[in-house]
Design a protein around this motif. Structure first.
Motif, PDB file in Angstrom:
ATOM      1  N   SER A 236      -3.006  -8.874   1.282  1.00 24.62           N
ATOM      2  CA  SER A 236      -3.259  -9.269  -0.107  1.00 24.62           C
ATOM      3  C   SER A 236      -2.122  -8.840  -1.012  1.00 24.62           C
ATOM      4  N   SER A 237      -2.352  -9.048  -2.291  1.00 24.87           N
ATOM      5  CA  SER A 237      -1.428  -8.592  -3.334  1.00 24.87           C
ATOM      6  C   SER A 237      -1.958  -7.357  -4.041  1.00 24.87           C
ATOM      7  N   ALA A 238      -3.091  -6.807  -3.582  1.00 20.29           N
ATOM      8  CA  ALA A 238      -3.819  -5.778  -4.321  1.00 20.29           C
ATOM      9  C   ALA A 238      -3.403  -4.373  -3.914  1.00 20.29           C
ATOM     10  N   ASN A 239      -3.010  -3.562  -4.885  1.00 19.57           N
ATOM     11  CA  ASN A 239      -2.764  -2.145  -4.666  1.00 19.57           C
ATOM     12  C   ASN A 239      -4.083  -1.401  -4.526  1.00 19.57           C
ATOM     13  N   LEU A 240      -3.997  -0.171  -4.020  1.00 21.91           N
ATOM     14  CA  LEU A 240      -5.175   0.678  -3.883  1.00 21.91           C
ATOM     15  C   LEU A 240      -5.416   1.434  -5.191  1.00 21.91           C
ATOM     16  N   THR A 241      -5.700   0.661  -6.218  1.00 23.92           N
ATOM     17  CA  THR A 241      -6.016   1.184  -7.541  1.00 23.92           C
ATOM     18  C   THR A 241      -7.325   0.543  -7.993  1.00 23.92           C
ATOM     19  N   ALA A 242      -7.902   1.071  -9.059  1.00 21.37           N
ATOM     20  CA  ALA A 242      -9.150   0.488  -9.560  1.00 21.37           C
ATOM     21  C   ALA A 242      -8.946  -0.961  -9.965  1.00 21.37           C
ATOM     22  N   SER A 243      -7.821  -1.263 -10.631  1.00 23.08           N
ATOM     23  CA  SER A 243      -7.568  -2.647 -11.038  1.00 23.08           C
ATOM     24  C   SER A 243      -7.273  -3.522  -9.833  1.00 23.08           C
ATOM     25  N   GLY A 244      -6.584  -2.985  -8.837  1.00 26.82           N
ATOM     26  CA  GLY A 244      -6.281  -3.780  -7.658  1.00 26.82           C
ATOM     27  C   GLY A 244      -7.507  -4.081  -6.828  1.00 26.82           C
ATOM     28  N   LEU A 245      -8.393  -3.099  -6.673  1.00 25.40           N
ATOM     29  CA  LEU A 245      -9.573  -3.280  -5.837  1.00 25.40           C
ATOM     30  C   LEU A 245     -10.709  -3.983  -6.560  1.00 25.40           C
TER      31      LEU A 245
ATOM     32  N   HIS B 100      -2.268 -10.680 -10.848  1.00 27.28           N
ATOM     33  CA  HIS B 100      -1.333  -9.908 -10.039  1.00 27.28           C
ATOM     34  C   HIS B 100      -1.016 -10.620  -8.727  1.00 27.28           C
ATOM     35  N   ALA B 101      -1.576 -11.806  -8.538  1.00 27.63           N
ATOM     36  CA  ALA B 101      -1.367 -12.570  -7.309  1.00 27.63           C
ATOM     37  C   ALA B 101       0.076 -13.038  -7.197  1.00 27.63           C
ATOM     38  N   LYS B 102       0.537 -13.177  -5.952  1.00 27.90           N
ATOM     39  CA  LYS B 102       1.888 -13.693  -5.676  1.00 27.90           C
ATOM     40  C   LYS B 102       1.734 -14.833  -4.669  1.00 27.90           C
ATOM     41  N   ILE B 103       2.052 -16.054  -5.106  1.00 36.10           N
ATOM     42  CA  ILE B 103       1.858 -17.243  -4.276  1.00 36.10           C
ATOM     43  C   ILE B 103       3.054 -18.175  -4.452  1.00 36.10           C
ATOM     44  N   ILE B 104       3.573 -18.680  -3.328  1.00 37.18           N
ATOM     45  CA  ILE B 104       4.619 -19.709  -3.345  1.00 37.18           C
ATOM     46  C   ILE B 104       4.118 -20.878  -2.505  1.00 37.18           C
ATOM     47  N   ILE B 105       4.127 -22.082  -3.087  1.00 33.03           N
ATOM     48  CA  ILE B 105       3.647 -23.283  -2.388  1.00 33.03           C
ATOM     49  C   ILE B 105       4.750 -24.327  -2.407  1.00 33.03           C
ATOM     50  N   ALA B 106       5.222 -24.693  -1.224  1.00 27.18           N
ATOM     51  CA  ALA B 106       6.203 -25.772  -1.086  1.00 27.18           C
ATOM     52  C   ALA B 106       5.479 -26.978  -0.495  1.00 27.18           C
ATOM     53  N   SER B 107       5.293 -28.020  -1.288  1.00 25.78           N
ATOM     54  CA  SER B 107       4.541 -29.198  -0.866  1.00 25.78           C
ATOM     55  C   SER B 107       5.488 -30.294  -0.400  1.00 25.78           C
TER      56      SER B 107
END
Length: 782
Positions: free
Chosen positions: A103-112, A271-278
Motif C-alpha cells: 500500500s501507500s499507507a504509513n504505520l501512523t494513525a492517519s495512514g492506518l 496519500h495514494a500513489k497511482i500511475i496508469i498508462a492506458s
C-alpha cells in the motif's frame, strides 16, 4: 478497504508471523491499532522494518512512547543509503497460507485509519499459483533487508521461514499471469529502477493517456517528464486537489499536462500513489509506496535512491477506469494552473540532523547490554539506561564496554532488567536521540504458534496444572513431536532429532556443538551461575517446563525478566480452532473435566511404571541419534515424576521408598544410569546450538533436580539396613554425573542452582518429609 479490519481475519490455521514496513510511524497507532489485529490473526512473531531517522523522531520528546517495543515485537531499521526507507508492506505468514498488503499507507494513525490510501491485498495457499509467487517475491525482498548476522530481526525471519519453508525458492518470471491479467512485485533501489521496470512491462505499446496521482513531486517534475519522454502519451492527466496540494505549478513541464480536480470521494488527505498508462489493449497500473519523484522511481538507466515497494497490474483496457472511476478525471474540465491555490510549503524533516545524533542499536541478551554503535570512534561518555517513562535508572561508562567484532558488551545489573526500555549516549554536553532496547530472550519466549487440534488437547493438562499422572507422558510426546515437526531444519537444541535438509532452498540450521564441546567452549565472561537462555523458549514444550517448575517450587516462567504488567497479551482466540483435527488419528489425549470433584488417589501400579521406565531407558541405550533440549526436558520429566509419585502422606499408596526393584529410588537410578553411564552415555549425544553462551536455564533445572534426587535417595535410605548395598553405589553415580555435566563452580553454587534446590526442598522435600538438602557435589570446590 479498512486496512486494520482486514488484518485480523483468518481462515483455516492462524498466521504465526507478521512483518510490516513503513517510513513514518507512530507507536500509539502501532500498538493500539496494528498489533492487536495482527495478534488476533494468531501472530506472535512480530517484526517492524522502518526508517531509522523516522523511528528516532517517533521516540523524541512530545511523542507517545511505545510500551511493548522490544518485548512483544522487534524493530529493525535497514540502512537507507542515499535515500529513505519508504516501502509500505504488511506480510502475514502461516504454515499453510500467507497474506500480503502492499500500500501507500504509513504505520501512523492517519495512514492506518485517516488518509485516502491505495492498497492491494494478496492471499495465497501453499500451492502453486501466481499469488504464491508474488508472496514469495515480497518475502525475498523483506528477507534481503536484514543482514544474515545474528540479531533479533534475523531471529524473527528465521523463525518465520522455519515454519513456512515454502516461502523459499528461486525467483521466477517478473510478471505472473492471473486470470488473464498480469501482476508483478516491483521494488527499488536495485540494478533497475522502478520506472525502468514499469516502462519495460508496457513493451513499447502506444500510450494513449498517462494518469498520475501523487501527493509529492520533484520541484521540476523530473520523474514525470522522464516518463512522458519514454512513453510518449497522447495526454497526461494529473488529478490535483485544487485547494490543498504540493504540486510545483511553476515547473516548466507542468504546462504540458492536463490538470483536473482530484475530487476523491473523501475529504481526507489523499496519500495514494497511482500511475496508469492506458493503451489500446491494456491498462498498465503502478501503485504502492512510490511518489512521482526521481528519488522513488529513478530515471532512464538510473535507479532511484529510496527503498520502495510497488505492485504492477496489467488489466484489459478500461478495467482500471471502471475500478477507480477514471472518467471523472478523463472527462473532467481542465483546470488552469493559475486556478490552483499556491502550493503548501512544508518544512523538510531534518533527517541528517537526526541521523548525526543517533547512538546505535541496543539489545539485552543473557544479562548483557549489546551495543552496536552508530559511530565506531565513540570512546568516552556514558550510556544512560532509562525506564518506560524515560527516567534514568542507571549508567554504564562507554569505557566499560568490551568490543567483540563490531559490537560492544557490558553487563547490566539483574535488578534493572525488568525496567529497562530505552538507552541514549551522553558525551559531554551532547545527548543522543533515544533508542529502544530489545529484550531478545523475551522475544524468543513469546514466539509460539497457536495450538490447534491434538496439540491444544495435549497442552490442556499442563496448563491447568491440576495433576501429574502417568498418562500425561502421551501428551508430552505429542507436544515434543509438534515442536519437532514445526520446523524443517530445527535448531539442535529445539528438536528431539535432527533432520536432513529436504532441498537446497530450505534454510540451514546454525552450527551445533556436542554437550561436551559446549561446556568446554562456552564463555566464562557470559552470564554466570547457569542463568543462560531458556532453550525451550517459544515451543509447546515450554508449557511442560512451566508445569514442572510449578511442581518443583519454582513457579512457571521464573526465569523471565518480563514485567508483570506486560503491555500486550496474545489477543488471538486459541479456542476458536481447537475443534479442528490436526491429527484425527491421535485420540490418546483426552480433556479432563476440571470442574468435577477430585477423586481419592488410586493405588500406584508399580508394574506399569516399571514398563514405562524400562521402555524409556532401553530407548536411550539402544539409540545412537543426536539428542536435544526436548530430551533433557524428558529426563527431568521422568525424574521429577518418580519423586512426585513416591509414597508419602499425600500419596500413601505411592511408589515404595526403598531399594526394591519396584521402588522409586531404583527407578531414578535406572534412568540416570541410562543417560550418564555405559560406554556411550546418552549425554554425549546431546547437541546445543553454538549461539548459546551460557548453560541454558532449562538444562540447569534438569541437572540440579538430578543431583537433588540422588541426595534425597541417600538421605531417605541412610538408616535402612536392607538398602545399604544399594546406597553405596550412589556417591560413585553422583561423581560420574557431576563429571559429565561439566558445570563450573559458579554454576553448581550460583543463584539459579540455589533457587532450584530451595524450590525442591519446599515442594518435593516437604512432601517426602525431608529437611532442606545441601546437595553434595563430590568435586573439589575453590
Amino acid at each position: 478497504m479498512k486496512l486494520p479490519d482486514r488484518l485480523g481475519r483468518r481462515s483455516g490455521r492462524p498466521f504465526h508471523s507478521a512483518i510490516a514496513t513503513s517510513f513514518a510511524l507512530e507507536f500509539a497507532a502501532v500498538e493500539e491499532i496494528l498489533l492487536p489485529q495482527l495478534m488476533a490473526s494468531g501472530a506472535t512473531n512480530l517484526l517492524l522494518l522502518t526508517d531509522a531517522r523516522m523511528t528516532a523522531l517517533a521516540l523524541s520528546e512530545g511523542s507517545a512512547l511505545p510500551a511493548a517495543l522490544g518485548r512483544d515485537y522487534a524493530l529493525y531499521s535497514p540502512p537507507a543509503a542515499n535515500g529513505i526507507f519508504h516501502p509500505k508492506i504488511i506480510l502475514q505468514v502461516g504454515r499453510e497460507s500467507a497474506r500480503a498488503i502492499v500500500s501507500s499507507a504509513n504505520l501512523t494513525a492517519s495512514g492506518l485509519a485517516g488518509n485516502a490510501e491505495v492498497a492491494i491485498e494478496i492471499e495465497c495457499k501453499n500451492i502453486d499459483s501466481p499469488e504464491r509467487e508474488i508472496i514469495r517475491s515480497i518475502w525475498r525482498y523483506l528477507d534481503a533487508l536484514v543482514p544474515a548476522a545474528s540479531s533479533p530481526a534475523r531471529d524473527a525471519l528465521r523463525w518465520t521461514q522455519e515454519r513456512a519453508t515454502w516461502l523459499g525458492g528461486a525467483p521466477g518470471d517478473a510478471v505472473h499471469e492471473l486470470d488473464g491479467t498480469g501482476i508483478a512485485f516491483l521494488d527499488g533501489p536495485g540494478d533497475t529502477g522502478i520506472a525502468d521496470q514499469f516502462v519495460s512491462l508496457i513493451q513499447g505499446a502506444r500510450v494513449q493517456s498517462l494518469t498520475v496521482i501523487s501527493p509529492y513531486w520533484d520541484h521540476d517534475l523530473a520523474a514525470l517528464a522522464n516518463l512522458s519522454k519514454r512513453l510518449s502519451p497522447t495526454r497526461i492527466i494529473l488529478p490535483i486537489d485544487r485547494n490543498h496540494h504540493e504540486f510545483p505549478v511553476d515547473a516548466r513541464f507542468a504546462r504540458k499536462t492536463t490538470i483536473v480536480d482530484l475530487q476523491w470521494p473523501s475529504r481526507r488527505f489523499t496519500h495514494a500513489k497511482i500511475i496508469i498508462a492506458s493503451t489500446a489493449d491494456h491498462d498498465h497500473i503502478l501503485f504502492g509506496s512510490a511518489n512521482c519523484t526521481s528519488a522513488a522511481l529513478g530515471s532512464a538507466g538510473m535507479p532511484g535512491a529510496n527503498a520502495e515497494a510497488c505492485i504492477y497490474r496489467r488489466l484489459p483496457a478500461g478495467a482500471a477506469g471502471r475500478a477507480l472511476g477514471l472518467e471523472r478525471w478523463t472527462d473532467a474540465e481542465p483546470i488552469k494552473l493559475s486556478d490552483l491555490s499556491p502550493p503548501i510549503v512544508t518544512s523538510p524533516i531534518p533527517l541528517d540532523t537526526i541521523e548525526a545524533r543517533q547512538p546505535g542499536i541496543f539489545e539485552l541478551d543473557q544479562g548483557q547490554l549489546i551495543w552496536t554503535a552508530a559511530k565506531t570512534d565513540v570512546a568516552d561518555g556514558d550510556i544512560q539506561l532509562l525506564d518506560r517513562s524515560v527516567r534514568l535508572i542507571g549508567t554504564i561508562p562507554v569505557r566499560s564496554f568490551v568490543q567483540i567484532d563490531n559490537r560492544r558488551r557490558a553487563p547490566v545489573e539483574p535488578a534493572l532488567h525488568k525496567s529497562l526500555c530505552f538507552a541514549r549516549l551522553a558525551t559531554g554536553d551532547l545527548v543522543s536521540t533515544l533508542a529502544h532496547i530489545t529484550h531478545r530472550e523475551i522475544l524468543r519466549a513469546g514466539r509460539r504458534e497457536v495450538a490447534t487440534g491434538s496439540v491444544a488437547r495435549a497442552l490442556a493438562p499442563f496448563i491447568d496444572g491440576a495433576d501429574f499422572d502417568l498418562w500425561m507422558h502421551q501428551a508430552f510426546e505429542t507436544l515434543v513431536r509438534a515442536d519437532f515437526e514445526a520446523v524443517t531444519q530445527p535448531r539442535a537444541l529445539s528438536a528431539a532429532r535432527p533432520q536432513e535438509r529436504k532441498s537446497v532452498d530450505e534454510p540451514a540450521a546454525p552450527v551445533s556443538l556436542s554437550y561436551e564441546e559446549f561446556t568446554q567452549a562456552r564463555s566464562g565472561a557470559g552470564r554466570s551461575g547457569g542463568e543462560g537462555d531458556n532453550s525451550l523458549a517459544g515451543t509447546y514444550s515450554d508449557t511442560i517446563r512451566d508445569f514442572l517448575n510449578l511442581l518443583s517450587g519454582r513457579g512457571p516462567q521464573a526465569d523471565q525478566s518480563a514485567e508483570d504488567d506486560t503491555a500486550f497479551d496474545d489477543l488471538s482466540d486459541e479456542k476458536a480452532d481447537t475443534d479442528r483435527e490436526d491429527d484425527p488419528a491421535d485420540e490418546s489425549v483426552e480433556h479432563r473435566d476440571t470442574d468435577k470433584p477430585s477423586l481419592a488417589p488410586t493405588p500406584v501400579d508399580a508394574r506399569l511404571y516399571e514398563r514405562h521406565i524400562l521402555g524409556y531407558t532401553e530407548g536411550l541405550e539402544a539409540d545412537e541419534e543426536a539428542l536435544g533440549s526436548s530430551d533433557v526436558l524428558r529426563l527431568r520429566y521422568w525424574v521429577l515424576f518418580l519423586l512426585y509419585k513416591a509414597r508419602c502422606p499425600d500419596l500413601p499408596k505411592g511408589l515404595d521408598t526403598s531399594s526394591a526393584l519396584l521402588g522409586w529410588p531404583r527407578f531414578v537410578v535406572r534412568v540416570l544410569v541410562a543417560f550418564f553411564c555405559g560406554g556411550k552415555p546418552a549425554i554425549r549425544r546431546v547437541m546445543l546450538a553454538r549461539d548459546f553462551e551460557a548453560m541454558p536455564v532449562d538444562f540447569m533445572e534438569c541437572w540440579i533436580t538430578i543431583l537433588w534426587s540422588l541426595e534425597a535417595i541417600e538421605t531417605l535410605l541412610a538408616n535402612q539396613r536392607k538398602d545399604r548395598e544399594f546406597v553405596k553405589y550412589i556417591p560413585e553415580l553422583r561423581r560420574r554425573v557431576v563429571s559429565l555435566l561439566g558445570l563450573r563452580s559458579d554454576e553448581l553454587n550460583g543463584d539459579i542452582a540455589t533457587a532450584i534446590r530451595a524450590g525442591l526442598d519446599q515442594s518435593i522435600g516437604i512432601r517426602l518429609g525431608l529437611d532442606p538438602i545441601a546437595v553434595r557435589l563430590d568435586v573439589p570446590q575453590p
